[in-house]
Design an enzyme around this catalytic site. Structure first.
Site, PDB file in Angstrom:
ATOM      1  N   SER D 262      39.744  36.458  36.850  1.00 36.98           N
ATOM      2  CA  SER D 262      39.522  37.463  36.331  1.00 36.98           C
ATOM      3  C   SER D 262      40.613  37.549  35.024  1.00 36.98           C
ATOM      4  O   SER D 262      41.614  36.999  35.754  1.00 36.98           O
ATOM      5  CB  SER D 262      39.237  38.536  37.391  1.00 36.98           C
ATOM      6  OG  SER D 262      38.355  38.270  38.486  1.00 36.98           O
ATOM      7  N   SER D 300      34.145  36.515  37.758  1.00 38.71           N
ATOM      8  CA  SER D 300      35.275  36.931  36.451  1.00 38.71           C
ATOM      9  C   SER D 300      34.741  38.592  36.121  1.00 38.71           C
ATOM     10  O   SER D 300      34.274  39.168  36.002  1.00 38.71           O
ATOM     11  CB  SER D 300      35.505  36.431  35.126  1.00 38.71           C
ATOM     12  OG  SER D 300      36.400  36.695  34.650  1.00 38.71           O
ATOM     13  N   ASP D 302      36.233  41.233  34.653  1.00 39.37           N
ATOM     14  CA  ASP D 302      37.112  41.371  32.949  1.00 39.37           C
ATOM     15  C   ASP D 302      37.130  42.936  32.842  1.00 39.37           C
ATOM     16  O   ASP D 302      36.383  43.212  31.796  1.00 39.37           O
ATOM     17  CB  ASP D 302      36.331  40.521  32.336  1.00 39.37           C
ATOM     18  CG  ASP D 302      36.261  38.685  32.291  1.00 39.37           C
ATOM     19  OD1 ASP D 302      37.013  38.550  33.056  1.00 39.37           O
ATOM     20  OD2 ASP D 302      35.719  37.956  31.216  1.00 39.37           O
TER      21      ASP D 302
END
Lengths: 383, 383, 383, 383
Positions: D262, D300, D302
């Site tokens: 991440s 991830s 983000d």
């Protein structure tokens, strides 16, 4: 801390008893409030097969607020989409009508389309402890293999109970979250001053947990829609019940002058809906709250999540799956059921809740049942 | 108006010839630009089976601008997810990186999860005529029964070509939209100064339509991801190609001092993605544009739509259906393909476009091929 | 076409007369419907200073549908935030409760925070022509300098009138949009079968345009909130007026069996709200619709836009500006006003609309005023 | 627990020393990596006046994982927009490029437009403890009056460090959050294996905390944009640095086969931006990550937040205020600065981080500086 735990333990016992007798208390329908649509057998979110609800209710102390000591009027409610089975995520979607609140884990719900664990509801300042506790509970039960990539982003929501509860005293502990999870059951759901709803206030009456459900006709698919609310919002004067201006008619003993609250709503259904369709369902909650007069005040965290227990097995790490999707053009019955069950669940919360005295002897009255019947009669709406 | 039509007709002929020879022109790969991943046979959005692309290119006049007369440098591009079959909507999702632009119809795409017709791209001030023309075209072809409830919310996007084109002269007419729809084909896609891309400018080089595709390995599912861009954004100095600061190296003949443009990106795939997954794909387009140096300037409408041709039959008015859903954990290959194909499609647009002179003798140069090769060689990136 | 224009011209005259007498017709309050809050002097969106409304009403023909010929029951409504001054954009925000509809231009509203022109409302299949016409109208009035970078992304919304109107006949022309813009005025607003609302149906009664306003107390800031709806949604049985189940009580002459409609809502205020606050206001519209029983059916485009006429001069191309921002904690009065005015505007639309016969002799009845009064009396809600 | 605390204490000491020498380590620029734009004096988020950063770094144990014991490789980072002054909220906006992560408090940021406290970053399974600790810290410092309505919805984000850290051992405690808050300072920011970034992995090199800034020219307004990342994403092969395919050139010692990570990004600026403009800034972070090759993999999180320290005093409970708003048309320089500083901050994280061995002797190598220089030289990109 031990002593507090022990006291809480005793209270939990009390509350379990309360839960046992919960259904002997009248609900809104029993008082003659007219609602549309056909509820399921329990008129509860647990009419959706597999859904379980557990409460931890923490009540102790009285008198002046001493931060960290009490009085305590709070708790935790757990809604488990498929009972304690976390291996089979459900499709979900969420929506915020007003974002003065918290529901953790929603970024991943939005992205993935899945709700991977329970929905927990507690007070505003205990979201963190409950959140990490959900992870600890799963770790404790051995689900993640230690050697593997495993993470969890639990869904925990809140409303603020600081008018009655020592909210800055952090009285919710991991064990309280564990207890809510472990005591979760199908069947009738305790309403009112229980679980996360213990110290909540709704339209300046005592609020808390409420639930209701709708059963669609066979032609509509025969699905069930269940709603659970933790109701803590609204100023008295705008409250409508069954369209009747109840808040204007029962103006005594207002709780406080300003809308400070929030409302968390969980919608469950067995209708086979995809994530983007569940987001649509979550958005309909607003319309149900509108029927009761809500305006989603600035101070309110009106946050809703909807999930579907259909499509067991839709989640796979590796393989494509073939979930069933209800036709968009057939969704109106689901939308209407959501609106209706939201409207009723909120009234149920107020009908079930009992007058409570909390910190600094703040007192919040229950919605008076007989007076409510009188008002409904006056407006030709007593069933 | 008739004469304009006739001229346009001739130009369409010219443009069809252009399309025929389009693939004899070198593309970015042919010039030695290195890209990652494996393209499909055409390296075009039409590598996704069933996808068809049609262009109407309108070029006429020269010299000073006379609003309503010309010069004309504009057009319409149509992307048809399943060819001319409108009876089988595709799942879709969209995203806006910067919203200084228009893509009609997206509210319903977001709500329903379906794209029910073509994606059209034209100039900013002709969105309306193209939008209604899509409806007229369907009415003309007898699809809706007159006596029934039928409506359409076409998807039409735009970028602004007013530096070269008489954009306030409204030179696009319904027939131009019809022609784009009717000339749509699979196979190689004309790039550069064609269709909606006719008068567009990209990083201050001549821009327009570009396309590329990626083929996933069998282990990744064997799916294809195709991208088509109408590229009209960017200031020269930030342009990177294959990571090389090409814009700084080729600074001659800038078009104008400020980023005024937009970029519309259409992503097609046959990977079986649900609407919320396609929204994720659309959001990856930004990362591809980032590779080329884009900053999504305030004046840019960076709007992306992604659809999947899998799940034929997922739409039904009455019945539930069982679409196939790719596992979230397997999506990385699709995401990477989207990023890579976006990166390449944009470079293809610039490589294909040719120097154009438009209104008021505004001149926009093509990206010089030999100079590009030199720069790539300098940075050890010429394949 | 000329003849149609001429007929339309005559009808416009008729409609102007209608407008002139519009306010002699009773409105919902005049019939004794109880509403909360204090309206402005006109109880209309035009109570917000500077806001102007114009209608073009197109009614011609009768009998069986002949596509392209008629019968015609449609029109265009224009809402101009600052009258015909387009040089001073207003802050705005929008929201979709259900996206089965179109409102062009919203991507830029969302991104920029500004609404740069009028809000236009028409039928579903005429959005495009109206959209481009707004640009043409501005070009015609010389606003953009031809030599400069200028573009426009007009805001045009729609609801579907195909039950009464030849919606696939494309009877709205650019001149109809011009006329709506040019006839826009402050003062009383014609309601019911006018403008974009001409052929609309609301809860299976004749619907169309409705408006209402609320004036905040001086302590609340003294601001005005005005709402205009184009109402075309809802099935009869769920309609509530002032909380009373009117739809169940007046079940005769239903229009058609299924919720097919939409509702466009425009909220204007002079409260100094920033774009993100106006988005919050737009989201409250849902609560007002909820009061009337709405469920936001799948077929409904429930799209709302809110703008503030405060902060004149907030837009600048070059310089920073210092708009005034109302404190979030003071917004409840604005929210409540929005909910209340939405509730009333929709009822006003139904009260004003008159029985209409359209294509194929489809007949939609007006909400019967006397019957409405009877029902309100029965439920102790006749004021 | 006490012992762990003591060990952690010692480590904190070590880490403070590390911080002291942090800036003697080379940063990406020092190694000759070319970046565009002009950084501020510190090339750090703290170039934005008033912004303070604090770290708590927890490193203890080695060898096989024993859940609850260690090894421990984790921590907490605090970013305080106006130092320890919580009485003056900053405008903020957020964005999610991929939502496999958590950032609590964002629902209220989105709704209110304000960030009311610090941004905290830690590991995935410690978000809750840090979140509640932020509240406890404010309560402890006496800010809320006990008798009043006060609540807090802290912003806490995370990335997953379970490859190196005993993430299911819950080693972060409230005191660790307190320490990060209390040790926050302006000036140089420690990067790499510190704070929340301690156990993080970036493009399969050791990652963690990185920062950078850009200073706009006077003509652009003279503002500063600062970025801080907690970098934990990416697979090696796609890494580009300054456009150069560094990941393909340095393929040794990959960390693990799949993108699991991440990236949390905090953008600070003193440019006077309103909430909706800060959302636009947050969205540009994606473009910076795109430059480095990112694809925002499914695993991830983000998640980006942007705030502005301008407009001190914009928040008021009661009164309207007059914040300054930068013109939309002047934002390109801010957008470009955001993209550039994001690109550089991520590379700085990798350059600063040192090889680490964690649980089960998992070893993650630092980006080798000399090798990096060689690769840049090969591609003619060594400054």
């Amino acid at each position: 801390m031990n002593k507090g735990r022990r006291v809480a333990g005793m209270l939990l016992l009390v509350c379990s008893l309360q839960a046992a007798i919960a259904q002997t208390k009248p609900r809104a329908r029993d008082l003659g409030v007219p609602f549309e649509g056909t509820p399921g057998p329990l008129n509860a979110i647990t009419d959706v097969k597999g859904v379980e609800v557990g409460h931890t209710t923490l009540i102790s102390g009285s008198g002046p607020l001493r931060v960290g000591v009490g009085p305590v009027r709070t708790g935790v409610t757990a809604v488990l989409p498929r009972g304690r089975d976390n291996s089979d995520p459900v499709f979900a979607g969420w929506f915020t009508e007003n974002g003065n609140g918290e529901m953790t884990g929603t970024t991943w719900v939005e992205e993935s389309g899945f709700l991977e664990g329970p929905v927990m509801i507690t007070n505003t300042h205990s979201v963190g402890v409950v959140r990490d506790a959900v992870i600890a509970w799963r770790v404790k039960h051995g689900q993640p293999k230690e050697s593997e990539y495993w993470w969890s982003l639990p869904v925990v929501a809140e409303t603020w109970d600081g008018w009655l509860n020592d909210v800055n005293g952090f009285h919710v502990h991991p064990e309280d979250a564990f207890h809510a999870l472990e005591s979760a059951r199908g069947g009738a759901v305790a309403e009112g001053n229980v679980g996360g709803g213990t110290g909540m206030i709704c339209y300046e009456f005592k609020g808390g947990i409420g639930t209701a459900s709708r059963k669609l006709t066979e032609k509509q698919g025969g699905y069930t829609v269940g709603v659970l609310v933790q109701c803590n919002h609204g100023s008295r004067d705008i409250l409508r019940i069954a369209g009747v201006p109840v808040g204007q008619e029962i103006s005594e003993d207002p709780a406080y002058p300003k809308d400070r609250g929030s409302i968390i709503v969980v919608v469950a259904t067995d209708a086979p809906l995809l994530p983007h369709q569940l987001k649509r369902v979550a958005r309909r909650v607003t319309l149900g709250l509108g029927r009761n007069g809500g305006i989603a005040g600035n101070g309110s965290g009106d946050i809703f999540i909807a999930f579907s227990t259909a499509n067991s097995g839709a989640y796979s790490y590796e393989h494509s799956t073939t979930p069933t999707m209800m036709a968009n053009d057939q969704l109106d019955a689901v939308f209407q059921a959501t609106v209706e069950a939201t409207e009723e669940a909120e009234v149920n919360a107020m009908v079930a809740a009992q007058t409570m005295v909390g910190i600094n002897n703040h007192r919040v009255i229950a919605l008076p049942h007989e007076k409510l019947r009188e008002v409904l009669r006056k407006y030709h709406r007593l069933r």
